[in-house]
Design a protein around this motif. Structure first.
Motif, PDB file in Angstrom:
ATOM      1  N   VAL A  95      -0.837  -3.714  -6.127  1.00 47.39           N
ATOM      2  CA  VAL A  95      -0.485  -2.640  -5.194  1.00 47.39           C
ATOM      3  C   VAL A  95      -1.704  -1.747  -4.961  1.00 47.39           C
ATOM      4  CG1 VAL A  95       1.033  -0.656  -4.788  1.00 47.39           C
ATOM      5  CG2 VAL A  95       1.901  -2.675  -6.002  1.00 47.39           C
ATOM      6  N   GLU A  96      -1.931  -1.389  -3.705  1.00 46.51           N
ATOM      7  CA  GLU A  96      -3.015  -0.464  -3.359  1.00 46.51           C
ATOM      8  C   GLU A  96      -2.456   0.957  -3.419  1.00 46.51           C
ATOM      9  OE1 GLU A  96      -4.422  -1.709   0.461  1.00 46.51           O
ATOM     10  OE2 GLU A  96      -5.047  -3.679  -0.258  1.00 46.51           O
ATOM     11  N   VAL A  97      -3.097   1.819  -4.214  1.00 47.47           N
ATOM     12  CA  VAL A  97      -2.534   3.136  -4.512  1.00 47.47           C
ATOM     13  C   VAL A  97      -3.458   4.261  -4.072  1.00 47.47           C
ATOM     14  CG1 VAL A  97      -1.607   4.651  -6.313  1.00 47.47           C
ATOM     15  CG2 VAL A  97      -1.355   2.167  -6.528  1.00 47.47           C
ATOM     16  N   ALA A  98      -2.949   5.125  -3.207  1.00 49.17           N
ATOM     17  CA  ALA A  98      -3.610   6.385  -2.878  1.00 49.17           C
ATOM     18  C   ALA A  98      -2.739   7.503  -3.429  1.00 49.17           C
ATOM     19  CB  ALA A  98      -3.778   6.532  -1.368  1.00 49.17           C
ATOM     20  N   ILE A  99      -3.359   8.580  -3.857  1.00 47.95           N
ATOM     21  CA  ILE A  99      -2.625   9.671  -4.507  1.00 47.95           C
ATOM     22  C   ILE A  99      -2.967  11.000  -3.842  1.00 47.95           C
ATOM     23  CG2 ILE A  99      -2.172  10.853  -6.697  1.00 47.95           C
ATOM     24  CD1 ILE A  99      -3.178   8.334  -8.132  1.00 47.95           C
ATOM     25  N   VAL A 100      -1.954  11.808  -3.633  1.00 48.51           N
ATOM     26  CA  VAL A 100      -2.151  13.201  -3.212  1.00 48.51           C
ATOM     27  C   VAL A 100      -1.572  14.079  -4.309  1.00 48.51           C
ATOM     28  CG1 VAL A 100      -1.563  14.995  -1.532  1.00 48.51           C
ATOM     29  CG2 VAL A 100      -2.065  12.671  -0.749  1.00 48.51           C
ATOM     30  N   VAL A 101      -2.392  14.989  -4.837  1.00 47.84           N
ATOM     31  CA  VAL A 101      -1.973  15.838  -5.944  1.00 47.84           C
ATOM     32  C   VAL A 101      -1.840  17.279  -5.474  1.00 47.84           C
ATOM     33  CG1 VAL A 101      -2.437  16.477  -8.337  1.00 47.84           C
ATOM     34  CG2 VAL A 101      -3.362  14.357  -7.435  1.00 47.84           C
ATOM     35  N   GLY A 102      -0.757  17.921  -5.888  1.00 46.52           N
ATOM     36  CA  GLY A 102      -0.580  19.343  -5.607  1.00 46.52           C
ATOM     37  C   GLY A 102      -1.372  20.197  -6.590  1.00 46.52           C
ATOM     38  N   GLY A 103      -1.262  21.508  -6.442  1.00 47.03           N
ATOM     39  CA  GLY A 103      -2.018  22.403  -7.323  1.00 47.03           C
ATOM     40  C   GLY A 103      -1.182  23.528  -7.912  1.00 47.03           C
ATOM     41  N   GLY A 104       0.150  23.407  -7.788  1.00 49.49           N
ATOM     42  CA  GLY A 104       1.033  24.490  -8.208  1.00 49.49           C
ATOM     43  C   GLY A 104       1.022  24.797  -9.687  1.00 49.49           C
ATOM     44  N   ASN A 105       0.514  23.884 -10.508  1.00 48.88           N
ATOM     45  CA  ASN A 105       0.403  24.148 -11.940  1.00 48.88           C
ATOM     46  C   ASN A 105      -0.746  25.094 -12.259  1.00 48.88           C
ATOM     47  OD1 ASN A 105      -1.287  21.994 -11.025  1.00 48.88           O
ATOM     48  ND2 ASN A 105      -1.722  21.454 -13.142  1.00 48.88           N
ATOM     49  N   ILE A 106      -1.620  25.322 -11.276  1.00 47.96           N
ATOM     50  CA  ILE A 106      -2.774  26.212 -11.477  1.00 47.96           C
ATOM     51  C   ILE A 106      -2.696  27.418 -10.548  1.00 47.96           C
ATOM     52  CG2 ILE A 106      -5.298  26.376 -11.349  1.00 47.96           C
ATOM     53  CD1 ILE A 106      -5.379  23.344 -11.970  1.00 47.96           C
ATOM     54  N   TRP A 107      -2.435  27.160  -9.281  1.00 48.47           N
ATOM     55  CA  TRP A 107      -2.389  28.255  -8.297  1.00 48.47           C
ATOM     56  C   TRP A 107      -1.552  27.856  -7.104  1.00 48.47           C
ATOM     57  CZ3 TRP A 107      -3.515  33.277  -7.733  1.00 48.47           C
ATOM     58  CH2 TRP A 107      -3.582  33.807  -6.439  1.00 48.47           C
ATOM     59  N   ARG A 108      -0.694  28.761  -6.666  1.00 49.35           N
ATOM     60  CA  ARG A 108       0.094  28.556  -5.455  1.00 49.35           C
ATOM     61  C   ARG A 108      -0.330  29.561  -4.400  1.00 49.35           C
ATOM     62  NH1 ARG A 108       4.289  25.509  -4.656  1.00 49.35           N
ATOM     63  NH2 ARG A 108       5.282  24.367  -6.353  1.00 49.35           N
TER      64      ARG A 108
ATOM     65  N   ARG B 142       0.849  -1.198   0.000  1.00 50.95           N
ATOM     66  CA  ARG B 142       0.000   0.000   0.000  1.00 50.95           C
ATOM     67  C   ARG B 142       0.880   1.242   0.000  1.00 50.95           C
ATOM     68  NH1 ARG B 142      -4.443   0.194   4.513  1.00 50.95           N
ATOM     69  NH2 ARG B 142      -5.350  -1.375   3.106  1.00 50.95           N
ATOM     70  N   VAL B 143       0.665   2.128  -0.957  1.00 51.67           N
ATOM     71  CA  VAL B 143       1.546   3.284  -1.111  1.00 51.67           C
ATOM     72  C   VAL B 143       0.727   4.567  -1.268  1.00 51.67           C
ATOM     73  CG1 VAL B 143       3.262   1.834  -2.264  1.00 51.67           C
ATOM     74  CG2 VAL B 143       1.689   3.193  -3.651  1.00 51.67           C
ATOM     75  N   VAL B 144       1.364   5.664  -0.921  1.00 56.79           N
ATOM     76  CA  VAL B 144       0.832   6.986  -1.258  1.00 56.79           C
ATOM     77  C   VAL B 144       1.746   7.583  -2.309  1.00 56.79           C
ATOM     78  CG1 VAL B 144       0.494   9.358  -0.456  1.00 56.79           C
ATOM     79  CG2 VAL B 144      -0.337   7.462   0.920  1.00 56.79           C
ATOM     80  N   LEU B 145       1.188   7.923  -3.447  1.00 62.15           N
ATOM     81  CA  LEU B 145       1.926   8.588  -4.519  1.00 62.15           C
ATOM     82  C   LEU B 145       1.674  10.083  -4.423  1.00 62.15           C
ATOM     83  CD1 LEU B 145       3.580   8.493  -7.192  1.00 62.15           C
ATOM     84  CD2 LEU B 145       1.388   8.193  -8.383  1.00 62.15           C
ATOM     85  N   LYS B 146       2.730  10.854  -4.213  1.00 63.66           N
ATOM     86  CA  LYS B 146       2.606  12.315  -4.129  1.00 63.66           C
ATOM     87  C   LYS B 146       3.001  12.908  -5.470  1.00 63.66           C
ATOM     88  CE  LYS B 146       2.398  16.563  -2.567  1.00 63.66           C
ATOM     89  NZ  LYS B 146       2.937  17.300  -3.741  1.00 63.66           N
ATOM     90  N   LEU B 147       2.033  13.509  -6.143  1.00 66.51           N
ATOM     91  CA  LEU B 147       2.264  14.155  -7.432  1.00 66.51           C
ATOM     92  C   LEU B 147       2.232  15.662  -7.255  1.00 66.51           C
ATOM     93  CD1 LEU B 147      -0.079  12.095  -9.795  1.00 66.51           C
ATOM     94  CD2 LEU B 147       2.421  12.069  -9.801  1.00 66.51           C
ATOM     95  N   SER B 148       3.266  16.339  -7.709  1.00 66.53           N
ATOM     96  CA  SER B 148       3.239  17.796  -7.668  1.00 66.53           C
ATOM     97  C   SER B 148       2.418  18.312  -8.837  1.00 66.53           C
ATOM     98  CB  SER B 148       4.662  18.360  -7.745  1.00 66.53           C
ATOM     99  OG  SER B 148       5.236  18.076  -9.006  1.00 66.53           O
ATOM    100  N   GLY B 149       1.888  19.508  -8.677  1.00 66.41           N
ATOM    101  CA  GLY B 149       1.181  20.123  -9.801  1.00 66.41           C
ATOM    102  C   GLY B 149       2.107  20.327 -10.979  1.00 66.41           C
ATOM    103  N   GLU B 150       3.381  20.651 -10.698  1.00 68.32           N
ATOM    104  CA  GLU B 150       4.364  20.866 -11.754  1.00 68.32           C
ATOM    105  C   GLU B 150       4.570  19.604 -12.588  1.00 68.32           C
ATOM    106  OE1 GLU B 150       4.618  21.808  -8.694  1.00 68.32           O
ATOM    107  OE2 GLU B 150       5.276  23.898  -8.600  1.00 68.32           O
ATOM    108  N   ALA B 151       4.459  18.436 -11.942  1.00 71.64           N
ATOM    109  CA  ALA B 151       4.605  17.184 -12.688  1.00 71.64           C
ATOM    110  C   ALA B 151       3.505  17.051 -13.727  1.00 71.64           C
ATOM    111  CB  ALA B 151       4.584  15.995 -11.734  1.00 71.64           C
ATOM    112  N   LEU B 152       2.288  17.470 -13.389  1.00 71.79           N
ATOM    113  CA  LEU B 152       1.169  17.381 -14.335  1.00 71.79           C
ATOM    114  C   LEU B 152       1.305  18.405 -15.462  1.00 71.79           C
ATOM    115  CD1 LEU B 152      -1.933  16.880 -11.984  1.00 71.79           C
ATOM    116  CD2 LEU B 152      -0.637  15.155 -13.232  1.00 71.79           C
TER     117      LEU B 152
END
Length: 242
Positions: free
Chosen positions: A46-59, A8-18
């Motif tokens: 694999v059990e996947v949870a994701i947290v996404v940032g928002g820096g590609n739109i607004w910081r 079980r994992v948490v994938l942290k995606l930055s807004g910049e990555a998107l």
């Protein structure tokens, strides 16, 4: 290794990555690539949870620097993460990956409210869970949200996906050609050296709850699978002992 190292994992995606190379908004090619990689590891069990940032739109911090009230700016940033979460959900479901978005700010027409036990149940059923709107409070980053949610759902590791950066360096490798990469670190070293891995609140949460962090480059297709299968790519950050 024939089976994944983590269940079980948490994938942290930055807004910049998107945003990819365009630097703003959502790059559809990047979104498709990330979704393919997530589908690949779901098929490994694999059990996947994701947290996404928002820096590609607004910081939020950028709004504050322009004189905006900090809480208001941060709430706007949380809404940006919801937009990214819905885009990622749509991309995953177009590939037949069952996905649920859970928001820390109630908006029932488009997302479930965050409920810990429901999130865990979704994961057990093989669904991807995307945690949107940070932790619902201003003054906290999405890095802190990733650490908090990882502790709550008892994730074994946080995978911190970076855009064109393959780990943690002593200086910014995009600016300094002599930057040196770390293979392993402790959270205390991250805090003491002031390394820009995640903010101090997030680092402390990970350290206190013994949640390791792997920082890697998501731009290279297949890297999420490589990390989960135990390949030594990126930088591993652990508790007080490397």
């Amino acid at each position: 290794m024939s089976t994944p190292k983590y269940k079980r994992v948490v994938l942290k995606l930055s807004g910049e990555a998107l945003a990819g190379d365009q630097g703003y908004g959502i790059d559809s090619a990047v979104l498709t690539s990330i979704s393919r990689q997530i589908k690949e590891i779901i098929h490994l069990g694999v059990e996947v949870a994701i947290v996404v940032g928002g820096g590609n739109i607004w910081r939020g911090i950028a709004g504050t620097k322009r004189g905006m009230d900090r809480a208001t700016a941060d709430y706007m940033g949380m809404l940006a993460t919801v937009m990214n979460s819905l885009a990622l959900q749509d991309s995953l479901e177009s590939m037949d990956v069952a996905t649920r978005v859970q928001s820390s700010i109630e908006m029932r027409q488009i997302a479930e409210p965050y409920i810990r036990r429901r999130a865990i149940r979704h994961l057990e059923k093989g669904r991807v869970v995307i945690f949107a709107a940070g932790n619902g409070n201003p003054y906290f980053s999405t890095d802190t949200t990733a650490a908090l949610r990882a502790a709550e759902i008892e994730a074994e590791v946080i995978l911190m996906a970076k855009n064109n950066v393959d780990g943690v360096y002593n200086t910014d490798p995009r600016i300094d050609p002599n930057a040196e990469k770390y293979d392993t670190l402790t959270f205390l070293e991250v805090l003491n050296k002031g390394l820009a891995v995640m903010d101090s609140t997030a680092s402390s949460l990970c350290m206190d709850n013994n949640i390791p962090l792997i920082v890697f480059n998501i731009t290279t297709e297949g890297n999420i699978r490589r990390v989960l299968m135990g390949e030594y790519i990126g930088t591993v950050v652990r508790g007080n002992h490397k």
